[in-house]
Design an enzyme around this catalytic site. Structure first.
Site, PDB file in Angstrom:
ATOM      1  N   HIS A  34      61.732  57.466 -30.579  1.00 18.98           N
ATOM      2  CA  HIS A  34      61.171  56.499 -31.564  1.00 18.98           C
ATOM      3  C   HIS A  34      62.495  56.336 -32.565  1.00 18.98           C
ATOM      4  O   HIS A  34      63.206  57.060 -32.896  1.00 18.98           O
ATOM      5  CB  HIS A  34      60.092  57.421 -32.335  1.00 18.98           C
ATOM      6  CG  HIS A  34      58.750  57.600 -31.797  1.00 18.98           C
ATOM      7  ND1 HIS A  34      58.248  58.598 -31.828  1.00 18.98           N
ATOM      8  CD2 HIS A  34      58.186  56.603 -31.090  1.00 18.98           C
ATOM      9  CE1 HIS A  34      56.853  58.377 -31.100  1.00 18.98           C
ATOM     10  NE2 HIS A  34      57.045  57.283 -30.831  1.00 18.98           N
ATOM     11  N   CYS A  90      58.201  61.694 -39.269  1.00 19.78           N
ATOM     12  CA  CYS A  90      56.981  61.661 -38.408  1.00 19.78           C
ATOM     13  C   CYS A  90      55.683  61.898 -39.062  1.00 19.78           C
ATOM     14  O   CYS A  90      54.470  61.830 -38.516  1.00 19.78           O
ATOM     15  CB  CYS A  90      57.061  62.315 -37.163  1.00 19.78           C
ATOM     16  SG  CYS A  90      58.721  62.207 -36.418  1.00 19.78           S
TER      17      CYS A  90
HETATM   18  N1  ARG Z   1      54.995  64.715 -29.673  1.00 21.65           N
HETATM   19  C1  ARG Z   1      54.787  63.596 -30.402  1.00 21.65           C
HETATM   20  C2  ARG Z   1      55.197  62.241 -29.332  1.00 21.65           C
HETATM   21  O1  ARG Z   1      55.945  62.657 -28.360  1.00 21.65           O
HETATM   22  C3  ARG Z   1      55.890  63.414 -31.416  1.00 21.65           C
HETATM   23  C4  ARG Z   1      55.896  62.230 -32.324  1.00 21.65           C
HETATM   24  C5  ARG Z   1      57.029  62.001 -33.120  1.00 21.65           C
HETATM   25  N2  ARG Z   1      56.601  60.985 -34.076  1.00 21.65           N
HETATM   26  C6  ARG Z   1      57.635  60.214 -34.536  1.00 21.65           C
HETATM   27  N3  ARG Z   1      57.240  59.254 -35.309  1.00 21.65           N
HETATM   28  N4  ARG Z   1      58.861  60.204 -34.258  1.00 21.65           N
HETATM   29  O2  ARG Z   1      54.579  61.327 -29.545  1.00 21.65           O
END
Ligand code: ARG
Length: 293
Positions: free
Chosen positions: A183, A279
């Site tokens: 991300h 996050c």
């Molecule tokens: N386990 C989640 C996923 O893989 C973690 C999300 C993390 N969020 C972020 N905004 N980076 O989607």
């Protein structure tokens, strides 16, 4: 008892202030239940709910000193709902709802849709076959004039045109190339005062050029791999304060010399699922109306 007549000019302007707000989701059902990113590998059911609650509360407490925080009710069976950055992207009362790439998170969409609608936001949705993971992959420049959007892992590049149109903003696409930084908010953070903090190796050369074109050298805070894997770039910034997971003394020193106050909060339980400070929050409208009577 004598009363002084009040001059109209003595009355301060009324602040109908809606401070900037964040959306968070308590981690009551948080767990690592499946593997959809490299951080989750080897961590299935290895997180401690108790420690996660404690760490989340520390973050919540630190943030509520700086900003208003709204809460959405967590749902059993949706362990990643705690990562509200992935709920959608908000601008001036409009929310572009996320379309999760992985089936494991798709049921979150309905919960977030309902919350945004009930809170009075206009919710817009992408075509069903175009993944977009909200603020996790889309970050405004500090002046709001452009939107940096990641692609290559979760968010599809096709979503970028849609975002530009829906939010009437210039979109700059950045290609994410390292699966650990899946991300945009795991490797890139626009900060106050024109600074940016990022991990260069998470991007391809063309994307790095776009970043360097916009941010002058003296405003770039480059993060080492060692800090990047501590989720240093997954930082929240509110009025000159940067809130992030525990990082190196060297990096906190650099942030402090750039004029930031640094608040570190151990978020190790959430790193097991591939997330940290940023996050765990989503930005909602900043709106200040001041009426001068
Ligand atoms: N386990 C989640 C996923 O893989 C973690 C999300 C993390 N969020 C972020 N905004 N980076 O989607």
């Amino acid at each position: 008892m004598s009363t002084q007549p009040i001059e109209l000019t003595d009355i301060p302007p009324i602040q109908l202030a809606r401070r900037a707000r964040y959306l968070m989701c308590p981690p009551h059902f948080y767990d690592v239940n499946y593997v959809i990113n490299p951080w989750m590998e080897g961590n299935l059911h290895r997180s401690s709910r108790e420690r996660a609650e404690l760490q989340w509360r520390n973050l919540y407490r630190a943030l509520t000193r700086l900003i208003d925080v709204e809460l959405i009710a967590p749902q059993s069976g949706l362990p990643d709902m705690v990562f509200t950055a992935n709920a959608g992207l908000e601008r001036s009362g409009t929310v572009v709802l996320s379309r999760f790439y992985h089936q494991e998170r798709q049921s979150e969409e309905q919960c977030f849709r309902q919350w945004f609608q009930e809170a009075g936001y206009t919710v817009v949705e992408l075509p069903t076959d175009v993944p977009f993971e909200g603020e996790g992959d889309a970050l405004f420049s500090i002046d709001g004039s452009r939107l940096w959007v990641g692609y290559g892992r979760r968010t599809a590049r096709e979503s970028h045109r849609f975002l530009a149109r829906a939010l009437r903003v210039e979109v700059i696409s950045l290609h994410l190339t390292d699966p650990r930084f899946y991300h945009l908010d795991t490797c890139f953070a626009p900060l106050d005062d024109g600074y940016v903090m990022y991990y260069p190796d998470a991007f391809d050369a063309a994307s790095l050029e776009k970043i360097e074109e916009y941010y002058p050298l003296e405003k770039r805070i480059l993060v080492s791999e060692e800090d990047a894997i501590r989720f240093a770039c997954n930082a929240i910034h509110v009025d000159g304060t940067v809130v992030l997971n525990c990082v190196s003394r060297e990096l906190t020193g650099r942030l402090e010399s750039a004029g930031f106050r640094v608040v570190q909060i151990d978020l190790s339980e959430f790193i097991k699922a591939g997330g940290a400070a940023k996050c765990l929050v989503m930005n909602l409208a900043t709106e200040k109306i001041s009426l001068n009577l």
